[in-house]
Design a protein around this motif. Structure first.
Motif, mmCIF file in Angstrom:
data_model
loop_
_atom_site.group_PDB
_atom_site.id
_atom_site.type_symbol
_atom_site.label_atom_id
_atom_site.label_comp_id
_atom_site.label_asym_id
_atom_site.label_seq_id
_atom_site.Cartn_x
_atom_site.Cartn_y
_atom_site.Cartn_z
ATOM 1 N N TRP A 151 37.531 -11.773 18.595
ATOM 2 C CA TRP A 151 38.425 -12.916 18.802
ATOM 3 C C TRP A 151 39.768 -12.671 18.114
ATOM 4 O O TRP A 151 40.828 -12.951 18.672
ATOM 5 C CB TRP A 151 37.756 -14.200 18.252
ATOM 6 N N ILE A 152 39.722 -12.103 16.912
ATOM 7 C CA ILE A 152 40.971 -11.808 16.198
ATOM 8 C C ILE A 152 41.792 -10.780 16.971
ATOM 9 O O ILE A 152 43.011 -10.925 17.132
ATOM 10 C CB ILE A 152 40.687 -11.307 14.761
ATOM 11 N N ALA A 153 41.114 -9.736 17.458
ATOM 12 C CA ALA A 153 41.810 -8.692 18.223
ATOM 13 C C ALA A 153 42.515 -9.318 19.434
ATOM 14 O O ALA A 153 43.682 -9.006 19.723
ATOM 15 C CB ALA A 153 40.815 -7.621 18.667
ATOM 16 N N GLU A 154 41.824 -10.212 20.102
ATOM 17 C CA GLU A 154 42.411 -10.859 21.290
ATOM 18 C C GLU A 154 43.629 -11.711 20.920
ATOM 19 O O GLU A 154 44.638 -11.715 21.630
ATOM 20 C CB GLU A 154 41.358 -11.727 21.998
ATOM 21 N N GLN A 155 43.537 -12.416 19.802
ATOM 22 C CA GLN A 155 44.667 -13.249 19.365
ATOM 23 C C GLN A 155 45.868 -12.387 18.997
ATOM 24 O O GLN A 155 47.007 -12.732 19.323
ATOM 25 C CB GLN A 155 44.274 -14.100 18.140
ATOM 26 N N VAL A 156 45.597 -11.261 18.320
ATOM 27 C CA VAL A 156 46.695 -10.377 17.914
ATOM 28 C C VAL A 156 47.364 -9.790 19.150
ATOM 29 O O VAL A 156 48.601 -9.784 19.273
ATOM 30 C CB VAL A 156 46.187 -9.259 16.971
ATOM 31 N N VAL A 193 42.296 -7.166 8.165
ATOM 32 C CA VAL A 193 42.094 -6.905 9.593
ATOM 33 C C VAL A 193 43.315 -7.303 10.434
ATOM 34 O O VAL A 193 43.732 -6.546 11.328
ATOM 35 C CB VAL A 193 40.791 -7.593 10.085
ATOM 36 N N ILE A 194 43.939 -8.416 10.130
ATOM 37 C CA ILE A 194 45.087 -8.857 10.943
ATOM 38 C C ILE A 194 46.260 -7.891 10.759
ATOM 39 O O ILE A 194 46.879 -7.453 11.728
ATOM 40 C CB ILE A 194 45.522 -10.286 10.542
ATOM 41 N N TYR A 195 46.510 -7.582 9.492
ATOM 42 C CA TYR A 195 47.586 -6.647 9.151
ATOM 43 C C TYR A 195 47.365 -5.296 9.839
ATOM 44 O O TYR A 195 48.271 -4.719 10.435
ATOM 45 C CB TYR A 195 47.606 -6.498 7.631
ATOM 46 N N ASP A 196 46.125 -4.809 9.773
ATOM 47 C CA ASP A 196 45.803 -3.515 10.397
ATOM 48 C C ASP A 196 46.023 -3.563 11.903
ATOM 49 O O ASP A 196 46.592 -2.636 12.489
ATOM 50 C CB ASP A 196 44.340 -3.141 10.122
ATOM 51 N N PHE A 197 45.538 -4.620 12.527
ATOM 52 C CA PHE A 197 45.662 -4.725 13.987
ATOM 53 C C PHE A 197 47.134 -4.758 14.419
ATOM 54 O O PHE A 197 47.536 -4.098 15.370
ATOM 55 C CB PHE A 197 44.945 -5.978 14.505
ATOM 56 N N ILE A 198 47.930 -5.547 13.712
ATOM 57 C CA ILE A 198 49.345 -5.642 14.091
ATOM 58 C C ILE A 198 50.032 -4.290 13.892
ATOM 59 O O ILE A 198 50.768 -3.818 14.754
ATOM 60 C CB ILE A 198 50.057 -6.769 13.302
ATOM 61 N N HIS A 199 49.721 -3.637 12.756
ATOM 62 C CA HIS A 199 50.264 -2.302 12.492
ATOM 63 C C HIS A 199 49.899 -1.316 13.586
ATOM 64 O O HIS A 199 50.731 -0.542 14.062
ATOM 65 C CB HIS A 199 49.725 -1.778 11.152
ATOM 66 N N LYS A 200 48.641 -1.338 13.974
ATOM 67 C CA LYS A 200 48.176 -0.419 15.021
ATOM 68 C C LYS A 200 48.895 -0.684 16.344
ATOM 69 O O LYS A 200 49.262 0.250 17.046
ATOM 70 C CB LYS A 200 46.662 -0.596 15.229
ATOM 71 N N LEU A 201 49.073 -1.962 16.647
ATOM 72 C CA LEU A 201 49.736 -2.302 17.916
ATOM 73 C C LEU A 201 51.216 -1.938 17.903
ATOM 74 O O LEU A 201 51.796 -1.648 18.950
ATOM 75 C CB LEU A 201 49.583 -3.791 18.222
ATOM 76 N N ILE A 202 51.818 -1.961 16.716
ATOM 77 C CA ILE A 202 53.213 -1.518 16.621
ATOM 78 C C ILE A 202 53.277 -0.008 16.874
ATOM 79 O O ILE A 202 54.117 0.476 17.619
ATOM 80 C CB ILE A 202 53.821 -1.881 15.246
ATOM 81 N N ALA A 203 52.312 0.716 16.282
ATOM 82 C CA ALA A 203 52.282 2.177 16.434
ATOM 83 C C ALA A 203 51.939 2.567 17.874
ATOM 84 O O ALA A 203 52.502 3.510 18.437
ATOM 85 C CB ALA A 203 51.277 2.781 15.461
ATOM 86 N N PRO A 210 51.568 0.417 21.277
ATOM 87 C CA PRO A 210 51.585 -0.902 21.935
ATOM 88 C C PRO A 210 50.652 -0.992 23.148
ATOM 89 O O PRO A 210 50.363 -2.093 23.611
ATOM 90 C CB PRO A 210 53.054 -1.055 22.372
ATOM 91 N N GLU A 211 50.168 0.136 23.629
ATOM 92 C CA GLU A 211 49.336 0.132 24.841
ATOM 93 C C GLU A 211 47.895 -0.266 24.546
ATOM 94 O O GLU A 211 47.211 -0.816 25.395
ATOM 95 C CB GLU A 211 49.287 1.556 25.470
ATOM 96 N N CYS A 212 47.424 0.107 23.364
ATOM 97 C CA CYS A 212 45.981 0.018 23.130
ATOM 98 C C CYS A 212 45.670 -0.276 21.660
ATOM 99 O O CYS A 212 46.221 0.346 20.749
ATOM 100 C CB CYS A 212 45.336 1.358 23.531
ATOM 101 N N LEU A 213 44.788 -1.245 21.453
ATOM 102 C CA LEU A 213 44.349 -1.561 20.088
ATOM 103 C C LEU A 213 42.929 -1.025 19.893
ATOM 104 O O LEU A 213 41.996 -1.465 20.575
ATOM 105 C CB LEU A 213 44.363 -3.078 19.871
ATOM 106 N N GLU A 214 42.795 -0.039 18.997
ATOM 107 C CA GLU A 214 41.453 0.498 18.721
ATOM 108 C C GLU A 214 40.814 -0.261 17.570
ATOM 109 O O GLU A 214 41.375 -0.337 16.484
ATOM 110 C CB GLU A 214 41.526 1.994 18.408
ATOM 111 N N VAL A 215 39.620 -0.789 17.831
ATOM 112 C CA VAL A 215 38.919 -1.604 16.838
ATOM 113 C C VAL A 215 37.753 -0.793 16.258
ATOM 114 O O VAL A 215 36.973 -0.222 17.019
ATOM 115 C CB VAL A 215 38.392 -2.902 17.500
ATOM 116 N N LEU A 216 37.653 -0.723 14.928
ATOM 117 C CA LEU A 216 36.490 -0.093 14.278
ATOM 118 C C LEU A 216 35.288 -1.012 14.493
ATOM 119 O O LEU A 216 35.373 -2.213 14.277
ATOM 120 C CB LEU A 216 36.710 0.050 12.767
ATOM 121 N N GLY A 217 34.181 -0.470 14.906
ATOM 122 C CA GLY A 217 33.002 -1.307 15.143
ATOM 123 C C GLY A 217 33.101 -2.007 16.491
ATOM 124 O O GLY A 217 34.131 -1.929 17.181
#
Lengths: 328, 328
Positions: free
Chosen positions: A262-267, A197-207, A209-216
């Motif tokens: 919480w993880i999404a917010e930290q990332v 999940v952390i790896y995915d979130f950081i990758h998504k934010l690199i791709a 940077p405006e918006c992090l889409e979370v599954l679920g």
């Protein structure tokens, strides 16, 4: 010439993976001679490159689901000394890939166990440490996940093939092995990450940077252990002399974990504090994902071991490490 | 021409085995159309020969551990109607053979499960009844073997591959299956037997009518269920509408069983009352044998089912049936 037969060898299967690479480092620091093997389907040679000039380290490329490759591995390891223990961490670590194609878990997670056990029998290697998973429990709702509950109902092929491996290891204890420790891993975090999940979130934010889409919907709550604590738990457990021939033990933090939200917010706060977070629906990220669980580590604690980092600290530490890894 | 699509088909894997052949008979008596499949490595065509002229019965020869054979089986079955349920009883039923060569259980017990589940997914067949075993529990000493205990520690490859199958079936419930019942079989007795303690004893007494040599000291105590009761329990459980998607249930008698010594005495009294009985040492007959266990059938009883025969009656009845089968 030294008598090589006196040199004990630790054989590490899945050595070039995230956890395997940390384990190799730890065993080398212990003064062990390590024969590391990986099929490099997910593991990376670069995770081990700092050891390639170490005379106590030998890296082999082999697919341990194949009998010939496994024979080759054990024969090469036996040339280095006497194989005293096998650490079997080879597996398909990508749960969702295994949901899409069950053959991946069959081959990489289960048939590796089949072939490793056969080779251990042939080479009279009697000590096995196996990386199992909390995924073997499945989605048991609010039930406390102690080692002594059942029936185990994994909901992913990954969990199924880990449980299948546990079963076969147990049978091998009857006839061949002197000692088998089945470590049921929690969600383990740290670098070098290849998924999660952390790896995915950081990758998504690199791709984006405006918006992090979370599954679920982000309410999934899980406990996370830092890889350094995982390795320390296994090494501490291996050193004990009061364990039985077959041991099954949950490894994890003591707390009940943190939510995906919480993880999404930290990332976001680490990578781009201005990014928006968008949530999906439902409390499962994907088929095979367990929304919430209560992972008991009472047994491990009864042996006097405690992690240095709780779930929140482990996740924060891993976010920094993975961000560094990805050049952020 | 009738619309074959409306005809529900019961596909029975391992149909020519001891239990499979009784199940086919029962399903045909229910009015089902049955497609029976076996690889005939242990199963016998003659066990099913009374059905070969029944238009509701079709017998296929196929090795369900092989993808091509499994595809062929499901395609042939689909020509007969709509496959509504699969009964998976295909397995290596000879535990000690599997201890000697683990590949037998891998192939015949586990890879059949892998391939059957794949074919079920492809053909959208959503109901599975699986023959698991009390061997998945292993040797847990005096512990009551409820469905909700753990960790499961099978001591034979047979038990390991049954547990591995259970695990994979559980994972398949998440994505594909609507209903899966895992029946954990006890020691099942009756004719036509192909192995087992009664069969072995009668065979030995035929070979040497003077003396029956018993492996172990005869104190092993086990519960035995007659095959007629086993089939009746499964059919009763299938009919219930209050079960969950994944069910794991022990099937067995209510009593704690009879000893090997008692069985030896019954066999001698039936076959040759003048024969001597000679015992070996230890309370295990062979590696993989569990000396004594306390098999809980509370869950099954809570559904209102009870066997007609207790262990002693089941064994006595089976001795007569197997003696008849062997021409004694």
């Amino acid at each position: 010439m030294h008598n090589k037969k006196n040199i004990p060898i630790s054989l590490v299967a899945g050595a070039a993976g995230f956890i395997g690479s940390h384990l190799c480092e730890c065993l080398l620091n212990e003064g062990k001679r390590v024969v590391a093997v990986d099929n490099f389907s997910r593991g990376q040679k670069r995770y081990l490159e700092r050891h390639v000039n170490n005379p106590d380290f030998k890296l082999l490329s082999a697919d341990l689901s194949q009998r010939d490759d496994t024979s080759y591995t054990f024969e090469e390891a036996a040339k280095q000394g006497t194989i005293s223990e096998v650490w079997h961490l080879a597996a398909n670590s990508d749960i969702s890939a295994g949901v899409a194609d069950g053959d991946i878990d069959l081959k990489d997670t289960f048939l590796t166990t089949v072939e490793i056990l056969k080779a251990m029998k042939l080479h009279c290697v009697r000590e096995l440490y196996f990386a199992s998973s909390s995924a073997i429990y499945g989605d048991l709702g609010d039930q406390q996940l102690h080692e002594n509950i059942g029936p185990l109902m994994p909901i992913s092929n990954y969990g199924a093939m880990k449980l299948a491996s546990e079963a076969l290891i147990s049978a091998s204890c009857e006839a061949e092995l002197d000692k088998a420790c089945v470590f049921r891993f929690p969600n383990v975090v740290g670098a070098p990450a290849t998924h999660g999940v952390i790896y995915d979130f950081i990758h998504k934010l690199i791709a984006n940077p405006e918006c992090l889409e979370v599954l679920g919907n982000g309410t999934q709550q899980k406990a996370y252990l830092h890889v350094s604590d995982l390795i320390s738990a296994m090494i501490a457990f291996r050193a004990r002399t009061d364990t039985s021939k077959r041991e099954v033990i949950n490894i994890g933090p003591i707390d009940t974990g943190v939510t995906v939200k919480w993880i999404a917010e930290q990332v976001v706060s680490r990578i781009n504090p201005l990014a928006q977070i968008k949530y999906g629906k439902g409390n499962k990220g994907w088929i095979g994902d367990v929304p919430k669980f209560h992972y008991s580590t009472e047994k491990l604690q009864s042996y006097g071991w405690q992690p240095k980092l709780g779930s929140a600290e482990a996740v924060r530490s891993a976010i920094n490490e993975i961000a560094d890894q990805l050049g952020q």
